[in-house]
Motif scaffolding. Structure first.
Motif, mmCIF file in Angstrom:
data_model
loop_
_atom_site.group_PDB
_atom_site.id
_atom_site.type_symbol
_atom_site.label_atom_id
_atom_site.label_comp_id
_atom_site.label_asym_id
_atom_site.label_seq_id
_atom_site.Cartn_x
_atom_site.Cartn_y
_atom_site.Cartn_z
ATOM 1 N N VAL A 117 0.863 -1.187 0.000
ATOM 2 C CA VAL A 117 0.000 0.000 0.000
ATOM 3 C C VAL A 117 0.896 1.232 0.000
ATOM 4 N N LEU A 118 0.753 2.063 -1.017
ATOM 5 C CA LEU A 118 1.530 3.306 -1.096
ATOM 6 C C LEU A 118 0.744 4.442 -0.453
ATOM 7 N N PRO A 119 1.423 5.549 -0.111
ATOM 8 C CA PRO A 119 0.674 6.696 0.430
ATOM 9 C C PRO A 119 -0.406 7.117 -0.568
ATOM 10 N N ARG A 120 -1.535 7.577 -0.049
ATOM 11 C CA ARG A 120 -2.658 7.969 -0.919
ATOM 12 C C ARG A 120 -2.222 9.098 -1.846
ATOM 13 N N CYS A 156 5.028 3.438 3.476
ATOM 14 C CA CYS A 156 4.113 2.443 2.929
ATOM 15 C C CYS A 156 4.103 1.214 3.838
ATOM 16 N N VAL A 157 3.276 0.249 3.473
ATOM 17 C CA VAL A 157 3.294 -1.015 4.236
ATOM 18 C C VAL A 157 3.001 -2.163 3.280
ATOM 19 N N MET A 158 3.695 -3.280 3.516
ATOM 20 C CA MET A 158 3.447 -4.485 2.742
ATOM 21 C C MET A 158 2.442 -5.341 3.496
ATOM 22 N N CYS A 159 1.727 -6.193 2.776
ATOM 23 C CA CYS A 159 0.749 -7.064 3.440
ATOM 24 C C CYS A 159 0.673 -8.396 2.690
ATOM 25 N N TYR A 203 -1.512 -16.073 11.433
ATOM 26 C CA TYR A 203 -1.536 -14.650 11.093
ATOM 27 C C TYR A 203 -0.388 -14.324 10.139
ATOM 28 N N GLY A 204 -0.627 -13.342 9.280
ATOM 29 C CA GLY A 204 0.450 -12.746 8.484
ATOM 30 C C GLY A 204 0.691 -11.349 9.033
ATOM 31 N N VAL A 205 1.899 -11.055 9.470
ATOM 32 C CA VAL A 205 2.193 -9.735 10.062
ATOM 33 C C VAL A 205 3.395 -9.124 9.337
ATOM 34 N N CYS A 206 3.190 -7.953 8.762
ATOM 35 C CA CYS A 206 4.294 -7.271 8.086
ATOM 36 C C CYS A 206 4.383 -5.851 8.629
ATOM 37 N N TYR A 207 5.595 -5.295 8.691
ATOM 38 C CA TYR A 207 5.712 -3.944 9.261
ATOM 39 C C TYR A 207 6.872 -3.182 8.630
#
Length: 624
Positions: free
Chosen positions: A124-127, A560-563, A572-576
């Motif tokens: 997810v990139l910044p809006r 941003c954040v990956m998922c 669970y899938g946890v990304c940071y």
């Protein structure tokens, strides 16, 4: 490793950025690659001892005792373990990397679940600051130009070599992410990279309203199109793909791999279809121009965008506006939601994030006004002949995708209280600090700890991919047990837990962790056609590989954040991405599992981080 971002290029006439011949690059690239050490094969006794230590917090005393006996049998001098170890060492002498081919096959190409949710990560990139179609096209044009600018650095060998703990890293994955694609097979897939052929591709694929177009992005003299030229071509694509009653052919790529393998063989029997599919597979990357998703509150916005990147929202929305086999797909929604999804087989997160950092910086640059405009040919629309059989395959894929969409729970949070700054001020590794917080959050929810996977980069070695950092240790368990016990002193236990994680991380990036070594020994046994050693048939081994927490730190300069989805049904899938003063998290789980709850774990993680900071603040720094 923190991905590097090349300094923003100055506005220079594009002819100066003409791609250089591959031979010129290859020598420079090969000199760097050849200087990298080979991946070591750890010592057998060391791995066996560390394996038992890893199991200690995860299995009962009785199970551990049983496994100890099996491990002792495995290590008997002249026994099966020693024989397999010698086989691995022979393989390591002969190959550039004893693991990488095996890993590509076993972790990805032989994995038969859909790549959607189960394997491919989204970002997810910044809006973006647009709310209409023109803004969407303009941003897409800049993004395409930004990727081509990065591609020039790959093509002419000017990508700076990355370093980790002072050691140069393998740059091979950068050469795998553009112009490559996964191809389904009936029992095993393959990855094809078209950038290394005699005539590397010069087009990208653009998808709008489920319709696919070939957009040539280079002029006949080899110079990339300007942002204005790309914009005008995207306008033409948009205008000629207005009807939405088209079959979402791309949704086929979201199926179980065997199912898609059969449907694929059917699809490409037709010559037109075969040519269209080939054009998609060969393209440098894909750009998905998405229809707007249903509106969401600000709090829910990031979570909703995350699922749009991961699966497209289902057959009613944008899931058909994809070709999930393609290594790199950038997604640009009409409402400003932007990001990407990548097929995981050719590369890990860091090279992708390095590209993302570059592209995001590039889209912020003010544009040069260029004229005169040379009229460009109409982008080619790719045709598909849909037989009744393919129509049936599409309907089935829609149903399965909608079930998967309903099943995935995704929570993206911005933890705004602190970032890397707090752990660093206490001389603690931010990554270890977050991992121990995650152990605490999980323990508070379930009153046990679980097998936890964190990916460690092996890029210090030639063709290195990843190994596993085992975040669960006796130290992390003791800390989690003590944290809510008023009688225990906790700071020393926190320090020990953080330190144990840092030590394991260091061991993993130096090629001395246990997971890939054990996998290698198991695959060596299969290759030797010997009976499977008992330690791999043992319950403890199954417990060790059942990752209820599958985690990854993917650092980027971009906010941003990956998922991604969980790797087991009850996990669970946890990304940071930890920034200086905040942390972006994504937490996923399956709704079909009554025991898991992504929103609850995300809240628990925030509480754990705050409680750990409070604990440190109560202790004078002199005592730490």
């Amino acid at each position: 490793p923190n991905p590097i971002t090349a300094a923003p290029a100055m506005a220079v006439p594009s002819k100066l950025l003409k791609p250089v011949s591959l031979t010129k690059v290859a020598s420079r690239y090969l000199i760097h690659q050849d200087s990298l050490p080979k991946l070591p094969v750890p010592e057998l006794r060391q791995t066996c001892q560390r394996y038992l230590a890893v199991l200690e917090p995860l299995v009962s005393d009785e199970e551990l005792e049983h496994t100890r006996t099996l491990v002792a049998d495995f290590m008997v001098p002249g026994g099966v373990g020693e024989r397999l170890q010698k086989g691995l060492e022979r393989r390591a002498r002969k190959m550039d990397n004893w693991l990488s081919d095996w890993w590509l096959q076993s972790a990805y190409l032989e994995f038969r679940m859909p790549v959607v949710v189960y394997s491919s990560p989204g970002v997810v990139l910044p809006r973006a600051e647009f709310q209409d179609r023109q803004g969407q096209m303009r941003y897409a044009a800049k993004l395409i130009a930004g990727v081509l600018d990065f591609k020039t650095k790959i093509d002419n060998g000017t990508l700076p070599v990355e370093y980790m703990v002072g050691k140069p890293l393998c740059m091979n994955q950068y050469y795998q992410i553009l112009s490559s694609c996964r191809i389904p097979g009936p029992k095993r897939d393959m990855v094809v990279n078209h950038s290394l052929g005699k005539a590397p591709p010069t087009h990208v694929t653009v998808v709008h309203n489920y319709q696919f177009f070939v957009l040539d992005v280079y002029n006949s003299d080899g110079t990339p199109l300007t942002v204005d030229q790309i914009y005008m071509q995207l306008e033409k694509i948009w205008n000629s793909s207005l009807q939405t009653n088209k079959e979402p052919i791309g949704i086929l790529t979201s199926q179980h791999r065997n199912t898609w393998g059969k449907a694929y063989a059917n699809l490409i029997k037709d010559k037109t279809n075969k040519e269209s599919v080939r054009a998609i597979q060969k393209s440098i990357f894909i750009v998905c121009l998405d229809a707007p998703m249903p509106r969401a509150s600000d709090e829910m916005y990031r979570s909703r965008v995350a699922v749009q990147m991961l699966h497209g929202g289902g057959s009613r929305w944008n899931s058909g506006n994809r070709w999930f086999d393609k290594t790199l797909q950038f997604i640009i929604g009409e409402d400003g939601s932007c990001g990407l999804i990548y097929e995981h087989a050719p590369a890990e997160g860091p090279p992708i994030m390095s590209l993302v950092d570059h592209v995001v910086e590039y889209t912020k640059k003010s544009e040069m006004v260029r004229s005169p405009m040379i009229p460009l040919p109409m982008p080619q629309k790719l045709r598909f002949n849909i037989t009744p059989e393919t129509k049936k395959d599409i309907e089935k894929a829609k149903q399965n995708m909608n079930i998967l969409v309903q099943d995935l729970e995704m929570k993206v949070i911005v933890f705004s209280h602190f970032g890397k700054n707090v752990p660093k001020s206490y001389k603690m590794s931010p990554d270890a600090f977050i991992q121990i917080a995650l152990q605490l959050a999980y323990f508070r929810m379930y009153h046990v700890c679980c097998s936890t996977y964190e990916s460690a980069s092996l890029r210090m070695f030639r063709l290195g991919r990843t190994d596993t950092i085992r975040s669960t240790s006796m130290d992390s368990l003791r800390f989690a047990q003590a944290m809510d016990d008023p009688t225990k002193t906790k700071v020393a236990l926190l320090q020990k837990a953080v330190n144990a994680h840092r030590v394991y991380t260091d061991m993993a990036i130096r090629g001395q962790a246990i997971d890939r070594h054990l996998l290698g020994l198991k695959l060596q046994a299969i290759e030797d056609l010997t009976s499977m050693p008992e330690i791999f048939m043992d319950t403890s081994y199954a417990v060790a590989l059942h990752y209820s927490l599958s985690t990854s730190q993917v650092s980027a300069k971009t906010d941003c954040v990956m998922c991604y989805g969980p790797v087991v049904p009850d996990g669970y899938g946890v990304c940071y991405n930890s920034m200086q003063e905040h942390i972006n998290f994504s937490v996923s789980a399956f709704n079909s599992c009554a025991e898991t709850n992504a929103a609850k774990l995300a809240r628990g993680l925030e509480e754990a981080l705050l409680d750990m900071r409070a604990l440190l603040e109560q202790t004078p720094k002199a005592k730490l």
